[in-house]
Design a protein around this motif. Structure first.
Motif, PDB file in Angstrom:
ATOM      1  N   CYS A 154       0.810  -1.223   0.000  1.00  0.00           N
ATOM      2  CA  CYS A 154       0.000   0.000   0.000  1.00  0.00           C
ATOM      3  C   CYS A 154       0.840   1.268   0.000  1.00  0.00           C
ATOM      4  N   GLY A 155       2.122   1.171   0.279  1.00  0.00           N
ATOM      5  CA  GLY A 155       2.957   2.365   0.364  1.00  0.00           C
ATOM      6  C   GLY A 155       3.141   2.881   1.771  1.00  0.00           C
ATOM      7  N   GLY A 156       2.473   2.261   2.745  1.00  0.00           N
ATOM      8  CA  GLY A 156       2.651   2.680   4.142  1.00  0.00           C
ATOM      9  C   GLY A 156       1.491   3.490   4.674  1.00  0.00           C
ATOM     10  N   ILE A 157       1.387   3.529   5.966  1.00  0.00           N
ATOM     11  CA  ILE A 157       0.352   4.278   6.674  1.00  0.00           C
ATOM     12  C   ILE A 157       1.035   5.393   7.452  1.00  0.00           C
ATOM     13  N   PRO A 158       0.513   6.622   7.424  1.00  0.00           N
ATOM     14  CA  PRO A 158       1.112   7.694   8.219  1.00  0.00           C
ATOM     15  C   PRO A 158       1.226   7.293   9.688  1.00  0.00           C
ATOM     16  N   GLU A 159       2.318   7.687  10.311  1.00  0.00           N
ATOM     17  CA  GLU A 159       2.558   7.307  11.712  1.00  0.00           C
ATOM     18  C   GLU A 159       1.429   7.776  12.621  1.00  0.00           C
ATOM     19  N   THR A 160       0.829   8.923  12.313  1.00  0.00           N
ATOM     20  CA  THR A 160      -0.245   9.448  13.162  1.00  0.00           C
ATOM     21  C   THR A 160      -1.510   8.606  13.086  1.00  0.00           C
ATOM     22  N   ASP A 161      -1.633   7.783  12.044  1.00  0.00           N
ATOM     23  CA  ASP A 161      -2.838   6.980  11.871  1.00  0.00           C
ATOM     24  C   ASP A 161      -2.665   5.531  12.301  1.00  0.00           C
ATOM     25  N   LEU A 162      -1.445   5.131  12.627  1.00  0.00           N
ATOM     26  CA  LEU A 162      -1.211   3.726  12.973  1.00  0.00           C
ATOM     27  C   LEU A 162      -2.036   3.285  14.177  1.00  0.00           C
ATOM     28  N   THR A 163      -2.243   4.196  15.130  1.00  0.00           N
ATOM     29  CA  THR A 163      -3.000   3.819  16.328  1.00  0.00           C
ATOM     30  C   THR A 163      -4.506   3.796  16.079  1.00  0.00           C
ATOM     31  N   HIS A 210       2.301  -2.319  11.524  1.00  0.00           N
ATOM     32  CA  HIS A 210       3.459  -1.434  11.437  1.00  0.00           C
ATOM     33  C   HIS A 210       3.899  -1.371   9.979  1.00  0.00           C
ATOM     34  N   ASN A 211       4.593  -0.311   9.663  1.00  0.00           N
ATOM     35  CA  ASN A 211       5.041  -0.092   8.292  1.00  0.00           C
ATOM     36  C   ASN A 211       6.277  -0.932   7.981  1.00  0.00           C
ATOM     37  N   VAL A 212       6.345  -1.358   6.723  1.00  0.00           N
ATOM     38  CA  VAL A 212       7.518  -2.063   6.192  1.00  0.00           C
ATOM     39  C   VAL A 212       7.862  -1.392   4.868  1.00  0.00           C
ATOM     40  N   PRO A 213       9.039  -1.625   4.330  1.00  0.00           N
ATOM     41  CA  PRO A 213       9.396  -1.004   3.047  1.00  0.00           C
ATOM     42  C   PRO A 213       8.371  -1.307   1.954  1.00  0.00           C
ATOM     43  N   GLY A 214       7.765  -0.263   1.422  1.00  0.00           N
ATOM     44  CA  GLY A 214       6.809  -0.403   0.345  1.00  0.00           C
ATOM     45  C   GLY A 214       5.382  -0.658   0.767  1.00  0.00           C
ATOM     46  N   GLY A 215       5.119  -0.861   2.041  1.00  0.00           N
ATOM     47  CA  GLY A 215       3.747  -1.142   2.468  1.00  0.00           C
ATOM     48  C   GLY A 215       3.632  -1.228   3.970  1.00  0.00           C
ATOM     49  N   CYS A 216       2.750  -2.094   4.420  1.00  0.00           N
ATOM     50  CA  CYS A 216       2.574  -2.279   5.868  1.00  0.00           C
ATOM     51  C   CYS A 216       2.278  -3.742   6.142  1.00  0.00           C
ATOM     52  N   ARG A 217       2.462  -4.117   7.388  1.00  0.00           N
ATOM     53  CA  ARG A 217       2.254  -5.502   7.791  1.00  0.00           C
ATOM     54  C   ARG A 217       1.294  -5.544   8.975  1.00  0.00           C
TER      55      ARG A 217
END
Length: 372
Positions: free
Chosen positions: A306-315, A355-362
């Motif tokens: 997905c390209g990652g999730i903003p850190e402020t939205d992870l919670t 949590h985010n990983v290179p290129g997306g999230c897990r």
């Protein structure tokens, strides 16, 4: 002085002191609803009065001369007055501390936050202040959760209203076209109506599932199954969606470890994670599902592109109604899928995280491993 004299002196002294104590106990009972200052005054008076009564009882019993009796009485009276004044002066600090704590507790009730008095206090008042501080913190956290939940509910109602209005408007327009005979391709209209009805049915099913989770009435039938079977069922269920989005599914890193779960509910949770990952992964991307054993737990993970999730939205990812930001295209539906995942996983004494990983999230689901 003989033993008999000592016994008589002890008898007269204890009798006088006991009388003062009985009177003091009666006074404390009558004044039990008054302030602590009154109680301290009574306690000090009883202590000093018991000494005075015991001393005078012994003095009178010894048949002293009038002069000696007057001297003893005067000395005892002066000592009593000074002792009582000293006791009241020393007890005033306790009264002030209790009043400061009472004011802080009153402000706690008015403003919702407890601020303990700054001046040192007795151990009991300090303990009470600490308990009120801890209670204030718990209430503040509860109010924050309540506000967040209420905000989430308002957002959910708004989104559900919008998501229901759109397909219902389409269904009405298509049904009117079929009724008026102006539909140029009735078969296509029927297929579209069926698609919209399935979408509404899925949304209602998600709402029902989430309501059972929040109400704590989610009925589970746990059984010993292999993680490999759970993964296979989940991958099979989302295969058509992956082909539609041209996303490659990978599930070759799965250990055949046993878990005790409700297969139906856990397969639904994994399917929700996979569907969420497929919708947010670009065409020709890959979604990987893995499972491994870590100590006494089993970790199932879904990795997307997905390209990652903003850190402020992870919670907030697992919050009810959360749809993400511009960093992630809002998914179809009402944003209930991940909230259902967390509810199902926690009902199995597990936990869900992201949590985010290179290129997306897990997304990771941690479950207790089955006992051997």
């Amino acid at each position: 002085m003989t033993v008999r004299d000592v016994l008589l002196i002890a008898l007269y002294a204890s009798g006088g002191a006991a009388g003062a104590g009985v009177l003091g106990a009666g006074a404390l009972h009558l004044l039990r609803r008054r302030s602590i200052a009154v109680s301290l005054t009574v306690v000090a008076a009883v202590a000093v009065g018991a000494m005075l009564a015991g001393t005078l009882a012994v003095a009178w019993a010894m048949f002293l001369s009038s002069h000696d009796l007057a001297v003893v009485t005067t000395v005892v009276a002066v000592a009593t007055a000074v002792s009582l004044a000293t006791a009241l002066a020393l007890g005033r600090r306790l009264v002030l501390d209790s009043r400061a704590l009472a004011r802080a507790a009153h402000d706690f009730g008015e403003g919702g936050t407890f601020v303990p008095p700054t001046r040192p206090a007795a151990a009991e008042l300090t303990t009470l202040s600490a308990e009120l501080t801890a209670t204030s913190a718990r209430l503040a956290a509860s109010r924050d959760r309540e506000r967040a939940l209420e905000e989430s509910r308002r957002e959910l109602v708004a989104w559900i209203s919008h998501d229901l209005r759109t397909p219902l408007a389409g269904l009405r327009a298509m049904s009117e076209a079929l009724e008026d005979g102006v539909a140029d391709d009735p078969a296509r209209y029927h297929r579209q109506i069926r698609t919209e009805v399935d979408r509404l049915n899925t949304m209602v099913g998600d709402l029902f599932e989430l309501s059972r989770i929040h109400a704590g009435v989610l009925a589970l039938a746990p059984a010993r199954v292999s993680v490999y079977d759970l993964v296979d069922d989940a991958l099979s269920g989302v295969g058509p969606l992956a082909r539609e989005h041209r996303v490659r599914l990978v599930g070759d890193r799965v250990e055949a470890v046993p878990v005790e779960v409700d297969s139906k509910e856990m397969t639904r949770a994994l399917a929700n994670l996979l569907m969420n990952a497929i919708r947010h992964t670009p065409a020709d991307g890959t979604v990987a599902l893995a499972a491994e054993r870590r100590a006494d737990t089993v970790v199932l993970s879904v990795t997307d592109g997905c390209g990652g999730i903003p850190e402020t939205d992870l919670t907030r990812v697992f919050d009810t109604g959360w749809r993400g930001t511009t960093a992630r295209t809002p998914p179809a539906g009402a944003g209930l899928g991940l909230a259902i995942v967390r509810g199902i996983v926690e009902a199995h004494a597990g936990r869900a995280a992201v949590h985010n990983v290179p290129g997306g999230c897990r997304f990771e689901v941690t479950l207790p491993a089955a006992r051997t």
